[in-house]
Scaffold this motif. Structure first.
Motif, PDB file in Angstrom:
ATOM      1  N   ALA A  15     -37.826 -37.536   5.468  1.00  0.00           N
ATOM      2  CA  ALA A  15     -38.003 -37.829   6.789  1.00  0.00           C
ATOM      3  C   ALA A  15     -36.851 -38.249   7.341  1.00  0.00           C
ATOM      4  O   ALA A  15     -36.576 -38.481   8.717  1.00  0.00           O
ATOM      5  CB  ALA A  15     -38.705 -39.125   6.017  1.00  0.00           C
ATOM      6  N   LYS A  18     -34.859 -36.040   9.948  1.00  0.00           N
ATOM      7  CA  LYS A  18     -35.701 -35.995  10.441  1.00  0.00           C
ATOM      8  C   LYS A  18     -35.149 -36.305  12.108  1.00  0.00           C
ATOM      9  O   LYS A  18     -34.890 -37.261  11.968  1.00  0.00           O
ATOM     10  CB  LYS A  18     -37.178 -36.725  11.127  1.00  0.00           C
ATOM     11  N   SER A  20     -35.669 -37.988  15.612  1.00  0.00           N
ATOM     12  CA  SER A  20     -36.445 -38.798  16.743  1.00  0.00           C
ATOM     13  C   SER A  20     -36.164 -39.030  17.467  1.00  0.00           C
ATOM     14  O   SER A  20     -35.551 -38.542  18.509  1.00  0.00           O
ATOM     15  CB  SER A  20     -36.167 -40.242  16.064  1.00  0.00           C
ATOM     16  N   HIS A 116     -43.057 -31.143  15.786  1.00  0.00           N
ATOM     17  CA  HIS A 116     -43.515 -31.924  14.878  1.00  0.00           C
ATOM     18  C   HIS A 116     -44.025 -31.861  13.607  1.00  0.00           C
ATOM     19  O   HIS A 116     -44.365 -31.754  12.540  1.00  0.00           O
ATOM     20  CB  HIS A 116     -44.614 -33.073  16.037  1.00  0.00           C
ATOM     21  N   GLY A 119     -42.055 -30.372  10.751  1.00  0.00           N
ATOM     22  CA  GLY A 119     -41.620 -32.103  10.126  1.00  0.00           C
ATOM     23  C   GLY A 119     -40.516 -32.004  10.506  1.00  0.00           C
ATOM     24  O   GLY A 119     -39.645 -33.044  10.084  1.00  0.00           O
ATOM     25  N   LEU A 120     -40.010 -31.492  12.245  1.00  0.00           N
ATOM     26  CA  LEU A 120     -38.608 -31.816  12.545  1.00  0.00           C
ATOM     27  C   LEU A 120     -38.509 -32.855  13.109  1.00  0.00           C
ATOM     28  O   LEU A 120     -37.091 -33.276  13.080  1.00  0.00           O
ATOM     29  CB  LEU A 120     -37.756 -30.296  13.130  1.00  0.00           C
ATOM     30  N   LYS A 122     -39.433 -37.267  13.988  1.00  0.00           N
ATOM     31  CA  LYS A 122     -40.892 -38.235  14.787  1.00  0.00           C
ATOM     32  C   LYS A 122     -40.694 -38.768  16.420  1.00  0.00           C
ATOM     33  O   LYS A 122     -40.135 -38.835  16.308  1.00  0.00           O
ATOM     34  CB  LYS A 122     -40.344 -39.539  13.343  1.00  0.00           C
TER      35      LYS A 122
END
Length: 352
Positions: A15, A18, A20, A116, A119-120, A122
């Protein structure tokens, strides 16, 4: 360490890598977008830059001249480990105002959702720290006028490495202007290289001991020299921005309408949704070159298929300008089928 603790640590580490962004809901000025807040060193080929505000600054330009401090009765130290500190004399000074535009990186919603899902990225809601789930993002697709079949087609091509930008009628002409502007800019760069190599008028060179320093003293957009951000409205009288095809290309990508889903049996020029580029590590947003093919998206039905006349009508349209066509058909079950079409001639067979 237990398995649960190990899993939690791995998830937290993933996380932290990532990027954002913040989802901005649709309004009368736009169809919704995701503002990139933290990119974690990543670059997004499908992102676009938009001005958000501007600030007016006081700039003091000071022209100074170096003079070498003399040491030991006027003996100048030119070599060895000892160096003489430089002292400067102010030759001239002037103050002027400069307008600085503040920009931000944005993504269209379909690209943000694609990142998203892998998982890249947020994504949070605007004006809050609530992290949006995958279900939340699919729910706002309708608000942003992006149909589910459009996203499925987009994700299918992006998963294969293609770079997609939304379609507009003026895109091909703008890309031609950008490539022409880029070649002219290369010639200007070559001229500067020749100047650095000695092909320059010596009389035009500044004195060796003269140099210029620019210093920002204060921002003066508000009273008491307080920096006040102003809305970044595009000035139609700003001929510099209008004459720059790279800026016009960025604006065209940002203002591109949401893609639509067409009837597979009645394709026409309005059915085009995206321009696609093959995977390329050297892709440049400011000068991407001509796309490799155009994309039309249609709903698939077993009893209705693309007719020869509709495909020919779409391939022959002037907006494609000879580009190959890919028709992406999306079934209700989510299955995606890609059909290719381009202008070609059938060789004639010799008669025996």
């Amino acid at each position: 360490m237990t398995d649960h603790q190990s899993c939690s640590t791995t998830t937290a580490a993933a996380a932290s890598t990532k990027s954002s962004g913040v989802f901005v809901s649709p309004s009368s000025a736009h169809d919704g977008y995701v503002r990139l807040v933290s990119c974690k060193g990543r670059s997004f080929p499908t992102a676009f830059t938009r001005p958000t505000s501007c600030v007016i600054e006081n700039i003091v330009r000071v022209k100074k001249r170096r003079r070498t401090e003399l040491c030991g009765g006027g003996d100048r130290i030119d070599s060895g480990e000892l160096t003489t500190p430089d002292v400067t004399d102010v030759v001239s000074s002037e103050t002027f105002q400069r307008r600085r535009t503040i920009t931000e990186e944005r993504l269209h919603l379909e690209e943000a959702l694609f990142l998203h899902m892998r998982g890249l990225l947020k994504i949070e809601r605007n004006h809050s720290e609530q992290v949006m789930t995958t279900k939340d993002l699919f729910a706002v697709l309708k608000d942003c006028r992006v149909p589910i079949p459009v996203y499925l087609a987009y994700a299918h091509l992006r998963a294969q490495g293609y770079i997609l930008t939304r379609y507009t009628k003026a895109r091909v002409e703008l890309l031609c202007d950008v490539m022409k502007y880029g070649s002219e800019d290369s010639e200007r760069t070559a001229d500067k290289v020749r100047e650095r190599q000695g092909e320059v008028d010596i009389e035009k060179l500044p004195r060796k001991d003269d140099f210029v320093i620019e210093e920002t003293v204060a921002s003066i957009t508000g009273q008491n020299h307080v920096a006040v951000l102003q809305p970044a409205q595009e000035d139609p009288n700003d001929t510099g921005a209008m004459d720059n095809p790279c800026k016009r290309l960025t604006a065209d990508i940002a203002r591109a309408p949401p893609p639509r889903v067409s009837n597979l049996g009645a394709l026409d020029a309005s059915s085009l949704s995206y321009y696609a580029y093959s995977p390329n590590a050297l892709f440049r947003r400011t000068n991407p070159g001509m796309p490799d093919f155009a994309v039309a998206i249609a709903q698939f039905h077993s009893d209705v298929g693309p007719t020869f006349d509709s495909l020919k009508r779409l391939v022959d349209t002037s907006t494609l300008d000879g580009l190959p066509l890919r028709v992406v058909a999306v079934a209700d079950s989510g299955v995606v089928v890609v059909l290719g079409a381009k202008i070609a001639s059938v060789p004639s067979l010799p008669r025996e």
